[in-house]
Each structure stands twice: as C-alpha cells, then as structure tokens.
Design an enzyme around this catalytic site. Structure first.
Site, mmCIF file in Angstrom:
data_model
loop_
_atom_site.group_PDB
_atom_site.id
_atom_site.type_symbol
_atom_site.label_atom_id
_atom_site.label_comp_id
_atom_site.label_asym_id
_atom_site.label_seq_id
_atom_site.Cartn_x
_atom_site.Cartn_y
_atom_site.Cartn_z
ATOM 1 N N LYS A 255 0.849 -1.188 0.000
ATOM 2 C CA LYS A 255 0.000 0.000 0.000
ATOM 3 C C LYS A 255 0.885 1.239 0.000
ATOM 4 O O LYS A 255 1.866 1.298 0.726
ATOM 5 C CB LYS A 255 -0.905 0.009 1.234
ATOM 6 C CG LYS A 255 -2.054 -0.974 1.123
ATOM 7 C CD LYS A 255 -3.019 -0.860 2.267
ATOM 8 C CE LYS A 255 -4.138 -1.863 2.126
ATOM 9 N NZ LYS A 255 -5.036 -1.590 0.993
ATOM 10 N N ARG A 330 -10.617 -11.019 -1.449
ATOM 11 C CA ARG A 330 -11.449 -11.865 -2.307
ATOM 12 C C ARG A 330 -10.869 -13.283 -2.437
ATOM 13 O O ARG A 330 -11.600 -14.227 -2.670
ATOM 14 C CB ARG A 330 -11.608 -11.190 -3.682
ATOM 15 C CG ARG A 330 -10.345 -11.000 -4.459
ATOM 16 C CD ARG A 330 -10.503 -10.000 -5.611
ATOM 17 N NE ARG A 330 -10.597 -8.616 -5.135
ATOM 18 C CZ ARG A 330 -10.787 -7.575 -5.934
ATOM 19 N NH1 ARG A 330 -10.937 -7.737 -7.231
ATOM 20 N NH2 ARG A 330 -10.849 -6.359 -5.435
HETATM 21 N N1 BES Z 1 -8.560 -3.978 2.767
HETATM 22 C C1 BES Z 1 -8.586 -3.305 1.530
HETATM 23 C C2 BES Z 1 -9.850 -2.470 1.309
HETATM 24 C C3 BES Z 1 -10.043 -1.289 2.204
HETATM 25 C C4 BES Z 1 -9.563 -0.056 1.823
HETATM 26 C C5 BES Z 1 -10.745 -1.383 3.379
HETATM 27 C C6 BES Z 1 -9.759 1.043 2.638
HETATM 28 C C7 BES Z 1 -10.933 -0.297 4.204
HETATM 29 C C8 BES Z 1 -10.454 0.929 3.823
HETATM 30 C C9 BES Z 1 -8.498 -4.306 0.385
HETATM 31 O O1 BES Z 1 -7.827 -5.469 0.628
HETATM 32 C C10 BES Z 1 -7.784 -3.614 -0.721
HETATM 33 O O2 BES Z 1 -6.652 -3.318 -0.572
HETATM 34 N N2 BES Z 1 -8.501 -3.370 -1.797
HETATM 35 C C11 BES Z 1 -7.971 -2.701 -2.927
HETATM 36 C C12 BES Z 1 -8.414 -3.480 -4.129
HETATM 37 C C13 BES Z 1 -7.706 -3.135 -5.385
HETATM 38 C C14 BES Z 1 -6.261 -3.563 -5.317
HETATM 39 C C15 BES Z 1 -8.429 -3.832 -6.522
HETATM 40 C C16 BES Z 1 -8.518 -1.296 -2.958
HETATM 41 O O3 BES Z 1 -9.667 -1.088 -2.529
HETATM 42 O O4 BES Z 1 -7.815 -0.397 -3.367
HETATM 43 ZN ZN ZN Z 2 -5.717 -5.342 0.266
#
Ligand code: BES
Ligand code: ZN
Ligand code: ZN
Length: 478
Positions: A255, A330
């Site tokens: 991230k 997922r």
């Molecule tokens: N855990 C995150 C989603 C999330 C983001 C939850 C902010 C709470 C607050 C999830 O695993 C993630 O990183 N999702 C990505 C997906 C993308 C890589 C397709 C996202 O939402 O950016």
């Molecule tokens: Zn994630």
C-alpha cells in the site's frame, strides 16, 4: 451493568424521564418554577434538560419524531447516547429510567443507544483508563419486559466484542489469536467451533488463503462456528463468511504510504461481524441454523510472498492469476465460500472490508450490498438495515461487471476495472459459490475517524445488529 424493571416510579432519586417531543410542557409533573425553566430550555431546542434538586437530578429527555420510523428510532438511540454522556459527565452511576411513550420500540431504542454508548477500549490505557461505569439501571416501563432488555444486553455485548477485535492491533491479534477468540465466544454461547490449522488448510487445498499467507511469519487459520438448534426453522443453513485479514499491508503490491495503511488492523472487521453475530444468535437462542466461516491471515511481503503474475489454484479447483496482491480479501473469501458448499447453504453471505471503492462511494453511512438472489432476501436485509440504522444500499450486480476478471492464462484474475471496483470484487466471489449469494462490503462504516451518537471512533461493530435481525426474521412467513 445491572438492568432491571421496577414497578413504581421512584421519588427523589436520579431519574431520566423519556418523552416524545410532542409532549406538552404543562403535562410534565414539576413545580411552576421548574416548568418555566423547562419551557425556556425547550424553546432553545434543548432535548436533554436536567433539574438539579441538590441530592438528586431529574433529567428530562425529549425525542424528536421524524418523517420516517427509521429516523425516529435513531433519534431515540442518539438521545440515549446523549443521556449516557450526561450521566458520565455528572458521574451518576445509578439511574432510573421512566418511559412516557406509548411505543415500546421507542424506549427500547433509547436504552439501546445508552448501552451502545457505554463502550470504551481500555486495553492499552495505563495512564488514563476510562473509570466511569454505569452500575445499575432501573427501568419503569409497563410496555417492556426483562426479556426485552436482556436482548439489548446480549446484542450490545456482541457489538462490543466486534469493536474490541477491530480495535486490537495485529501485534495482539494474529490469525491464531482470532481463532482462539472465536473458540472463547463459542464456549460462552454454546456454539460448535472447529479451527483448522495450516496443515489442515493445506490438505483442503485452500490456495487463496495459503497464497495470501505465504509472505507471513504467522500461520493462517480457518474457523467454523455452528449454531444448529433442535428447534431450527430451516434445514439448510444461512452461511456467513467473514474476511479475517488481521493486517493488510497490501503484500508485495505494498500500500502506498503515508496513511493508506493506518486503519488496516481493521481488515478483519468482516470476521468480527460474523463471529459476533452468530455469538448473539446462539445466546438469544434464535431458532435458525446458522454457520459462520472465518478464513484468516495477515497480508505481508516477505518470506515467500505471493507475487503479481503468480497463478494459484483455489479450494474449488479454479485457477486465478494474481494481478495485485492487495486484492487479497477476495482470495480468502473465495475459499471460504467454496468450503461453505459442505453445509449446502440456503444462502451464503460474505461480509468484508473488501474495497476502498465501496467506502468512496457511500462513505461511513451504510453497508454496500449486492447479490444474485432472486427472492426477497436483499429486501429483507434492507428492512433489517432500516430497523437497526445499519442501513444497506444495493449496488447492481450485472454480469458486465464480471467480464473484466477474465485472464489470458488462468480462469480468472484477481483484479477488475477500477470503475465499479466494489462490484467486480463481488463478481469475483460469485465464481466460488453455487448457493444464492449476497456480498456485503463494510469498508466504509467498519472503522471511523470520529465518534457520532452511540458510534465510537475506531471499530464500530457495524452489521452485527443488522445481521442478527436479518437471521431472526429470514425464515418467518410473510
Ligand atoms: N482492505 C482493503 C480495502 C479497504 C480499503 C478497506 C480502505 C478499508 C479501507 C483491500 O484489501 C484492498 O486493498 N482493496 C484494494 C483493491 C484493489 C487492489 C483492486 C482497494 O480497494 O484499493
Ligand atoms: Zn488489500
Ligand atoms: Zn484487505
């Protein structure tokens, strides 16, 4: 906290009188001088008025009726939260509550708001822990019973256990710890609990969960909680699958700091929600056969971390090309949904902080839902959402959203288009279940940056009260 009903209105003790806003000031029992004071305060739109009688306080609360029942009930909850904050500021830990409404849902919502507001997370506070606690609440309300308030106590304690889990950082909440907490809750409530360790997860070929775990020092877990009462209304269960990512760094698709990782200890909120829900269902002895499944691991780079470009084989045998290791939720949910087949579900529901996209779309004010059910299941979810003010909004689930998940070299890839990203995530999951399926994305409301009403800053326990109500009513006729 000890909550009980009383049969007479106590005199000369600390008392909260709960009124609808429509009550005329003249109808409130008080002296002429006090009535004048009350009328003035009410003119200033003050909904909580205290009459200080030196040795005790008479607190008057006025709840506004709104244009919808949903909002009126919420006004009562918020007023209950306000009352709790007042008691705390005055250090009043014994209180009588008298009900001046002719609707039992109103006074129960008030009490619910008061109880939910009493949450605090002291675990790491050595210097200034919260010391106030409400010891005894006596309720004068001929329309309600001890059973009504016991239900509120159980749902509140379930919500608190979800909030505690979400607030606990990964240093104290590994996947193993999460499964141990599940076992503890199960023992308390009379649920059957089964925890699979890494070896068992390998035997079951849960490739999604194992891949996400590959970069981690700590092993994964897969927890099953079952509530199957003898008087169950259903033979096929409702299966709840919760995302149990105890920390999400994004993995090798790290991230982008700063800030994007700050809340990622909350990435097991879906797991906390389903655990707390089934815990309450068992304590309430709701006659519905229900199963909760929790795949759990942290998501980190390091060790033999899975990589973009990897092709993995999932529990159901389908292959997935990894395009982004941050789309990990997922993958573990897919294995959970696939494993659910063993229970022959009437309905499978995934609950997850799955996408930033869902949070961007509707913020912290509701739960994003989508699904392929052809009956009134989603309407029932929405009804439970309105009743509990854990509101549910339905997103489309059209097949077009699934097309972007096609992979050149595998059955699927784990990343769809950016637009509609919450939905393509749901579409990905749909590939792993044959049961009627609903997906709930709680990324918006699960963890919030400021407190409002009875909802604290941090972990909220969102979805617990809504899902308890949903499960309770799901197999009722009508
Ligand atoms: N855990 C995150 C989603 C999330 C983001 C939850 C902010 C709470 C607050 C999830 O695993 C993630 O990183 N999702 C990505 C997906 C993308 C890589 C397709 C996202 O939402 O950016
Ligand atoms: Zn994630
Ligand atoms: Zn995540």
């Amino acid at each position: 906290m000890n909550i009980q009903h009383i049969n007479t209105i106590p005199q000369q003790q600390n008392t909260i009188s709960v009124y609808p806003q429509s009550v005329k000031t003249d109808n409130i029992p008080a002296s002429t001088e006090q009535l004048k004071y009350i009328a003035n305060k009410r003119n200033d739109k003050c909904n909580l008025i205290s009459l200080n009688n030196y040795t005790y306080q008479q607190i008057l609360c006025f709840a506004e009726e709104s244009y919808t029942e949903t909002n009126t009930l919420e006004n009562y909850r918020k007023l209950g939260a306000e009352a709790y904050a007042y008691l705390k500021s005055e250090k009043l830990n014994t209180i009588n509550i008298t009900d001046h409404n002719n609707n039992k849902e109103y006074i129960l919502s008030f009490i619910e708001g008061l109880l939910l507001k009493s949450y605090h997370f002291n675990k790491y506070k050595t210097l200034e822990p919260e010391t106030f606690s409400l010891e005894s609440v006596n309720i004068y309300s001929p329309n309600t019973t001890d059973t009504d308030t016991q239900i509120l106590e159980i749902t509140t304690s379930a919500v608190f256990s979800a909030r505690d889990l979400v607030n606990t950082p990964v240093i104290d909440l590994s996947a193993v710890k999460l499964s141990e907490t599940a076992q503890k809750l199960a023992n308390e409530a009379g649920l059957q609990a089964d925890v699979f360790d890494k070896q068992k997860i390998e035997e079951l070929k849960m490739g999604g969960l194992l891949s996400v775990n590959a970069g981690s020092f700590d092993p994964p877990t897969f927890t099953t909680l079952q509530w199957k009462p003898a008087d169950a209304l259903n033979t096929k269960p409702i299966v709840l699958v919760g995302k149990g990512i105890v920390y999400d760094t994004g993995g090798l698709s790290l991230k982008p700091t700063p800030n994007s990782m700050d809340q990622m200890k909350s990435d097991m909120a879906g797991a906390a929600t389903v655990m707390a829900t089934i815990y309450a269902i068992a304590l309430l002895k709701i006659p519905v056969y229900t199963v909760a499944l929790v795949p759990s691991t942290d998501n980190r780079p390091g060790k033999n971390a899975y990589t973009p470009g990897d092709v993995i084989t999932m529990h159901n045998g389908k292959t997935v090309e990894i395009k982004n290791t941050d789309a990990e939720g997922r993958l573990i949910l897919a294995d959970g949904l696939s494993y659910a087949k063993n229970f022959d579900p009437a309905l499978s529901i995934s609950v997850a902080t799955l996408t930033g996209n869902a949070a961007l779309a509707i913020g912290p004010y509701g739960i994003v839902a989508m699904g392929n059910t052809t009956d009134n299941s989603i309407d029932k979810l929405k009804q439970s959402g309105e009743k509990t003010f854990e509101r549910v909004v339905e997103f489309p689930f059209w097949e077009e959203y699934g097309k972007s998940l096609k992979s050149d070299i595998a059955d699927l890839k784990n990343l769809g288009e950016r637009e509609g990203g919450a939905i393509s995530a749901g579409k990905f999951l749909e590939n792993f279940t044959e049961a009627p399926f609903i997906h709930l994305d709680i990324a918006g409301p699960a963890f919030v940056s400021k407190s409002t009403g009875y909802i604290p800053k941090g972990g909220t326990g969102t979805g617990v009260r809504m899902l308890i109500d949903f499960v309770k009513n799901y197999f009722n006729q009508a």
